[in-house]
Write a protein that holds these residues in place. Structure first.
Motif, short mmCIF file in Angstrom:
data_model
loop_
_atom_site.label_atom_id
_atom_site.label_comp_id
_atom_site.label_asym_id
_atom_site.label_seq_id
_atom_site.Cartn_x
_atom_site.Cartn_y
_atom_site.Cartn_z
N ARG A 1 -7.66 -0.30 -22.73
CA ARG A 1 -7.00 0.15 -21.50
C ARG A 1 -6.76 -1.06 -20.60
O ARG A 1 -7.61 -1.45 -19.81
CB ARG A 1 -7.83 1.20 -20.79
CG ARG A 1 -7.13 1.75 -19.56
CD ARG A 1 -7.87 2.91 -18.93
NE ARG A 1 -7.12 3.40 -17.78
CZ ARG A 1 -7.44 3.13 -16.52
NH1 ARG A 1 -8.51 2.40 -16.24
NH2 ARG A 1 -6.71 3.60 -15.52
N PHE A 2 -5.60 -1.67 -20.75
CA PHE A 2 -5.16 -2.76 -19.90
C PHE A 2 -3.79 -2.37 -19.36
O PHE A 2 -2.76 -2.70 -19.95
CB PHE A 2 -5.06 -4.08 -20.67
CG PHE A 2 -6.37 -4.76 -20.92
CD1 PHE A 2 -6.87 -5.69 -20.02
CD2 PHE A 2 -7.12 -4.47 -22.05
CE1 PHE A 2 -8.08 -6.32 -20.24
CE2 PHE A 2 -8.33 -5.10 -22.28
CZ PHE A 2 -8.81 -6.03 -21.38
N PRO A 3 -3.71 -1.64 -18.25
CA PRO A 3 -2.41 -1.15 -17.77
C PRO A 3 -1.51 -2.26 -17.25
O PRO A 3 -1.97 -3.35 -16.89
CB PRO A 3 -2.80 -0.20 -16.64
CG PRO A 3 -4.13 -0.68 -16.18
CD PRO A 3 -4.83 -1.21 -17.40
N VAL A 4 -0.21 -1.98 -17.24
CA VAL A 4 0.76 -2.80 -16.53
C VAL A 4 0.68 -2.40 -15.06
O VAL A 4 0.77 -1.21 -14.73
CB VAL A 4 2.18 -2.58 -17.07
CG1 VAL A 4 3.21 -3.33 -16.22
CG2 VAL A 4 2.27 -3.03 -18.53
N VAL A 5 0.50 -3.38 -14.18
CA VAL A 5 0.35 -3.11 -12.75
C VAL A 5 1.65 -3.48 -12.03
O VAL A 5 2.13 -4.61 -12.15
CB VAL A 5 -0.84 -3.89 -12.16
CG1 VAL A 5 -0.91 -3.68 -10.64
CG2 VAL A 5 -2.14 -3.43 -12.81
N ILE A 6 2.22 -2.52 -11.32
CA ILE A 6 3.44 -2.73 -10.55
C ILE A 6 3.08 -2.74 -9.06
O ILE A 6 2.37 -1.86 -8.59
CB ILE A 6 4.47 -1.63 -10.83
CG1 ILE A 6 4.92 -1.69 -12.30
CG2 ILE A 6 5.68 -1.76 -9.91
CD1 ILE A 6 5.85 -0.57 -12.70
N ILE A 7 3.58 -3.75 -8.35
CA ILE A 7 3.38 -3.83 -6.90
C ILE A 7 4.75 -3.79 -6.24
O ILE A 7 5.53 -4.74 -6.35
CB ILE A 7 2.63 -5.13 -6.51
CG1 ILE A 7 1.34 -5.28 -7.32
CG2 ILE A 7 2.32 -5.13 -5.01
CD1 ILE A 7 0.70 -6.65 -7.18
N ASP A 8 5.06 -2.67 -5.60
CA ASP A 8 6.38 -2.48 -4.99
C ASP A 8 6.24 -1.48 -3.85
O ASP A 8 5.78 -0.35 -4.06
CB ASP A 8 7.37 -1.95 -6.04
CG ASP A 8 8.81 -1.89 -5.52
OD1 ASP A 8 9.00 -2.00 -4.29
OD2 ASP A 8 9.72 -1.73 -6.34
N GLU A 9 6.62 -1.90 -2.66
CA GLU A 9 6.47 -1.01 -1.51
C GLU A 9 7.35 0.24 -1.64
O GLU A 9 7.11 1.25 -0.97
CB GLU A 9 6.80 -1.75 -0.22
CG GLU A 9 8.23 -2.22 -0.12
CD GLU A 9 8.50 -2.97 1.18
OE1 GLU A 9 9.67 -3.19 1.49
OE2 GLU A 9 7.53 -3.33 1.88
N ASP A 10 8.36 0.19 -2.52
CA ASP A 10 9.23 1.35 -2.71
C ASP A 10 8.83 2.21 -3.90
O ASP A 10 9.58 3.09 -4.33
CB ASP A 10 10.68 0.89 -2.91
CG ASP A 10 11.27 0.25 -1.66
OD1 ASP A 10 10.94 0.74 -0.56
OD2 ASP A 10 12.02 -0.73 -1.80
N PHE A 11 7.64 1.96 -4.48
CA PHE A 11 7.25 2.63 -5.71
C PHE A 11 7.31 4.16 -5.57
O PHE A 11 7.64 4.87 -6.52
CB PHE A 11 5.85 2.20 -6.14
CG PHE A 11 5.48 2.66 -7.53
CD1 PHE A 11 5.98 2.00 -8.65
CD2 PHE A 11 4.64 3.74 -7.73
CE1 PHE A 11 5.65 2.42 -9.93
CE2 PHE A 11 4.31 4.17 -9.01
CZ PHE A 11 4.82 3.50 -10.12
N ARG A 12 7.00 4.66 -4.40
CA ARG A 12 7.03 6.11 -4.19
C ARG A 12 8.15 6.54 -3.23
O ARG A 12 8.17 7.68 -2.77
CB ARG A 12 5.68 6.58 -3.65
CG ARG A 12 4.54 6.37 -4.66
CD ARG A 12 3.19 6.81 -4.12
NE ARG A 12 2.16 6.60 -5.11
CZ ARG A 12 1.50 5.45 -5.29
NH1 ARG A 12 1.80 4.40 -4.53
NH2 ARG A 12 0.59 5.33 -6.22
N SER A 13 9.07 5.62 -2.92
CA SER A 13 10.14 5.92 -1.96
C SER A 13 11.32 6.59 -2.65
O SER A 13 11.63 6.32 -3.82
CB SER A 13 10.63 4.63 -1.28
OG SER A 13 9.57 4.01 -0.59
#
Length: 751
Positions: free
Chosen positions: A4-16
């Motif tokens: 379990r090594f997930p891809v991590v996304i950092i984006d202020e619009d991820f839930r926009s």
């Protein structure tokens, strides 16, 4: 991906609900469709804490949107880049390889400075390629990264365990199958899990190589670890540094050889003296009245001083070869006192055949400049002309090895190299022919974890956490004020307000008084800040008792009942270590529990309320108040002046009457007798006598009991009778019932 090594996304619009948010979610969905987990965050938050996600992730995708650049002015651009720059800097301090991708709309590499670009694995433009294509590109890089992580032996062991081969070799549980045939075996299997049991194999598995003759993936891992630790040779050991020490000694020392040894060495060194038939000459460390072992004075290492010790020893003076075969030093001491190794090497020159540094508590030192010159072996260290240097390290104590994981490091001299074939005969003498492969894998992984820059970051975090703990303890003390009491962390008076401060603050200088060891020559010793000895009220460093005291044994019992287990407990001190596994949560819990102890002490709370499990085991304390119990034990300590007794007995002149091997032979031939402690003065011990704390042998076979040692054993007898549950443990002291009462004896050589 197996793990379990997930891809991590950092984006202020991820839930926009906007076009940018839609695009990044489409990419996340495409990655998920390929069977890879995705975790999304909308901000960096605490950059340092966030960067620690690098140990759990397979890659990072960092958004850089047009809106963040504002009108394109220098101020807006710099503001937009600040978060990315800080994030990348923190990640790369720990991990140079994990893929980092930038993800944006119209910005290109001409808008991004080189310091950021050169750390990236790609620049993804929104909507130019399909999400599915981009997802496969990211996953390919992530898999390449994960495939590169495992060091040689661990990689081979994982392949073997997952290969589903039928096993006809030992161990008899056959990959865990035997456990499935029994209810209690089912519990065992479920508790430890299939991977551990499938990986528990014997040395008949050719593809895993051999620990005993250092071939295949095992040898590749030992070479890899040698490169990381900066030594010429490195050998994994699966049964602890006690065994590592014996391997080194049996490869070097023969009967009748003179050996020079730290008097406060680990008992495995004394076992080695007995087994090899050597003649020991001891270097005497200092000691303070807290019971903390200090350094051996620099003058003790002078070759002329050592020659005089040999001349004064009744057995060494008649040895055929007067040149010592080995010198073994405990580096660091239990409480964290270090020696300047390069100074020791310079003083001794080639006057001793082999130098051995027992670095059971110091495997981390090679990975940070804070410890320069204060560890035995590392990259770029100067070589002796003729003297081999060994270091034995407990990988499991301060790094990430499983229990019993250890290693032997060797530095060749300019004119002499280790004969590995001859050395391996000693290695075979002390190694099991059925080594635990999970321990070998943990040695392999523990070394790989210390690869730069990750290892340096891990060690630095340990130091910083230890310093923050010390600062927190001083802050609590300041808030309570001079008229109240609190615990103190033993160490230098000066402590930097933030960060690591100056390394020189931890070096012992001539004129320093905080340590209580007397006059110490400047620059020869240093305290390792990750070893924290907490001093309880009641005793000062000069051995004088206060009117009120809090024996540390009571604090340790209290903490244990509140879920905090202490490494070592003395009279008015207890010891904790800031390993690479310590977290802020752990040491903050320590501070809060000590505050709770203070409240319960000040209110004299009864033990049935605050230590119910202890009170249940020992009903005599059930209604006793915490403060009253502390006062009672403190008064007995003061009555016996036990701090001075324990100091003086370790520093007292001890007379050797037989060589350790000859005295041991008396016990093996049953030419010994069991004598009551009141009748011990002048008798020759046939066994090690080791008080806990500190767990350092007081007498070795062949030495005579003196008056002060007998008085200490009498104190132990009386104290143990009065305070069950707080007994002082002395290995070698035999307790037997005589007419219903406890009596204490020791086995000595028959007259």
């Amino acid at each position: 991906m197996k793990f379990r090594f997930p891809v991590v996304i950092i984006d202020e619009d991820f839930r926009s609900e906007n076009i940018s948010g839609s695009g990044i979610r489409d990419l996340a969905e495409a990655i998920g469709q390929e069977g890879v987990e995705v975790i999304g965050f909308t901000s960096y938050g605490d950059l340092t804490a966030f960067a620690q996600q690098a140990s759990r992730a397979s890659s990072f995708i960092v958004s850089i949107d047009d809106e963040e650049f504002g009108d394109g002015s220098d101020g807006d651009v710099e503001k937009a880049l600040a978060g990315i720059r800080g994030f990348i800097r923190e990640v790369r301090k720990r991990n140079t390889d994990i893929p980092i991708f930038l993800y944006g709309e119209t910005r290109t590499s001409r808008h991004i400075p080189n310091e950021i670009l050169r750390e990236l694995h790609g620049f993804i433009h929104m909507f130019e390629d399909t999400p599915e294509f981009v997802a496969r590109h990211i996953i390919r890089e992530a898999r390449k990264y994960l495939d590169s992580l495992a060091p040689p032996f661990f990689d081979a062991l994982m392949d073997y365990a997952s290969d589903s081969s039928y096993s006809w070799h030992c161990p008899g549980h056959s990959g865990g199958v035997a456990f499935l045939k029994s209810p209690v075996g089912q519990m065992f299997h479920q508790f430890f899990g299939e991977n551990l049991l499938r990986a528990d194999v014997c040395n008949a598995v050719d593809e895993l190589g051999q620990l005993l003759d250092h071939t295949g993936p095992v040898a590749a891992s030992e070479r890899n670890a040698a490169r990381i630790f900066g030594c010429d040779h490195l050998f994994f050991v699966t049964n602890g540094t006690s065994t590592s020490n014996k391997v080194v000694w049996h490869s070097t020392v023969a009967p009748g050889d003179i050996v020079v040894v730290d008097r406060n060495c680990h008992k495995s060194i004394l076992h080695s003296i007995i087994m090899t038939g050597a003649i020991p000459v001891f270097l005497m460390p200092t000691r303070n009245h807290y019971g903390i072992i200090g350094p051996i004075p620099k003058s003790e290492f002078d070759p002329e001083t050592i020659r005089q010790k040999i001349a004064d020893n009744p057995f060494a003076r008649n040895a055929v070869n007067k040149k010592p075969r080995i010198l073994t030093i405990t580096q660091s001491t239990y409480d964290g006192v270090l020696y300047n190794v390069e100074t020791i090497k310079d003083i001794l020159g080639s006057t001793i055949d082999t130098l051995h540094f027992d670095e059971a508590w110091l495997p981390h030192a090679a990975f940070h400049s804070f410890y320069r010159d204060m560890h035995a072996i590392g990259s770029g260290r100067p070589r002796s002309d003729d003297t081999l240097v060994f270091a034995t390290q407990s990988t499991h104590k301060l790094l990430a090895g499983l229990s019993q994981a250890s290693q032997i490091l060797v530095q060749d001299s300019k004119n002499r190299k280790l004969d590995t074939h001859r050395f391996n005969e000693s290695y075979l003498m002390h190694s099991s022919t059925s080594p635990q492969y999970a321990i070998i894998a943990s040695c392999d992984v523990a070394a790989a974890m210390m690869e730069a820059p990750g290892g340096t970051a891990l060690v630095e975090e340990s130091i910083l956490e230890a310093l923050d703990f010390r600062r927190a303890m001083r802050k609590v003390d300041d808030e309570f004020g001079a008229d109240d009491w609190w615990f103190r962390v033993w160490g230098p008076d000066r402590l930097a307000e933030e960060g690591m401060g100056d390394r020189d603050d931890w070096v012992i200088h001539s004129g320093d008084r905080w340590h209580g060891f007397g006059e110490i020559e400047s620059g020869f010793n240093m305290l390792d800040p990750i070893k924290a000895t907490i001093i309880t009220p009641g005793l000062d460093v000069d051995g004088s008792f206060d009117d009120v005291g809090i024996p540390a044994a009571i604090v340790s019992k209290y903490l244990a009942e509140h879920g905090i287990i202490i490494e070592k407990t003395g009279l008015y001190s207890f010891f904790i270590m800031f390993t690479i596994g310590i977290t802020k949560g752990r040491w903050n819990s320590m501070v809060t529990e000590l505050q709770q102890f203070k409240d319960d002490f000040d209110n004299n709370e009864p033990l049935w309320r605050i230590m119910p499990e202890f009170a249940k085991r020992f009903p005599k304390y059930e209604r006793v108040g915490l403060r009253d119990l502390c006062s009672e034990i403190h008064e007995v300590y003061r009555q016996y002046d036990v701090a001075r007794i324990t100091t003086d007995m370790y520093l007292s002149k001890i007379q050797p009457a037989m060589t350790p091997a000859d005295a041991w032979a008396k016990m093996a031939h049953r030419q010994v007798e069991r004598v009551a402690i009141d009748d011990l003065e002048g008798r020759i011990t046939a066994m090690l006598v080791t008080p806990y704390p500190p767990g350092i042998p007081l007498l070795i076979p062949g030495e005579c009991y003196n008056k002060i040692i007998v008085s200490y054993l009498q104190f132990v007898r009386d104290f143990n009778g009065r305070f069950p549950g707080f007994e002082t443990d002395v290995h070698g002291l035999v307790r037997e019932k005589v007419n219903g009462e406890d009596h204490y004896f020791v086995d000595v050589v028959k007259n």
